[in-house]
Design an enzyme around this catalytic site. Structure first.
Site: not given
Length: 123
Positions: A72, A77, A92
């Site tokens: 994934s 930020h 996952c």
């Protein structure tokens, strides 16, 4: 002997685990190279596989970044002017996103780390 009764299939587990990680008071939050290394260290610690890594440094400050993983992603930020970074780690399979938490703590020299866990997918 009677025929064996079919056994129910086990309930599916979550599709993955997502961690929303808020880091406060850290060092190096405006350093894209430091963030890239932290991403690489997180990927290794979690047992994931890195497909692509990109960061962008804003002017006058702040960095955004994404590590695309086979399992994934990791995103960030930063707001260095506020000593704050928002990470999102979703993995996952056998990869364990919780192993990234101490890596981030060390990488940015802070103990002020808040983690929210989300279990994604069918339960």
């Amino acid at each position: 002997m009677p025929p064996a009764q079919p056994q129910p299939l086990p309930a599916p587990g979550p599709a993955g685990v997502q961690l929303v990680i808020e880091l406060r008071g850290g060092e190096g939050l405006d350093d894209a190279a430091r963030i890239e290394q932290a991403f690489r260290d997180c990927v290794a610690a979690c047992g994931a596989r890195l497909l692509h890594l990109h960061t962008h440094r804003f002017s006058p400050q702040g960095v955004t970044g994404v590590a695309v993983l086979a399992e994934s992603h990791i995103t960030v930020h930063t707001w260095p002017e506020h000593g704050y970074a928002a990470f999102d780690i979703f993995m996952c399979g056998a990869a364990d996103p919780w192993r990234a938490v101490p890596v981030l703590r060390r990488a940015f020299a802070t103990e002020d780390v808040a983690v929210t866990e989300l279990r994604r997918g069918p339960a």
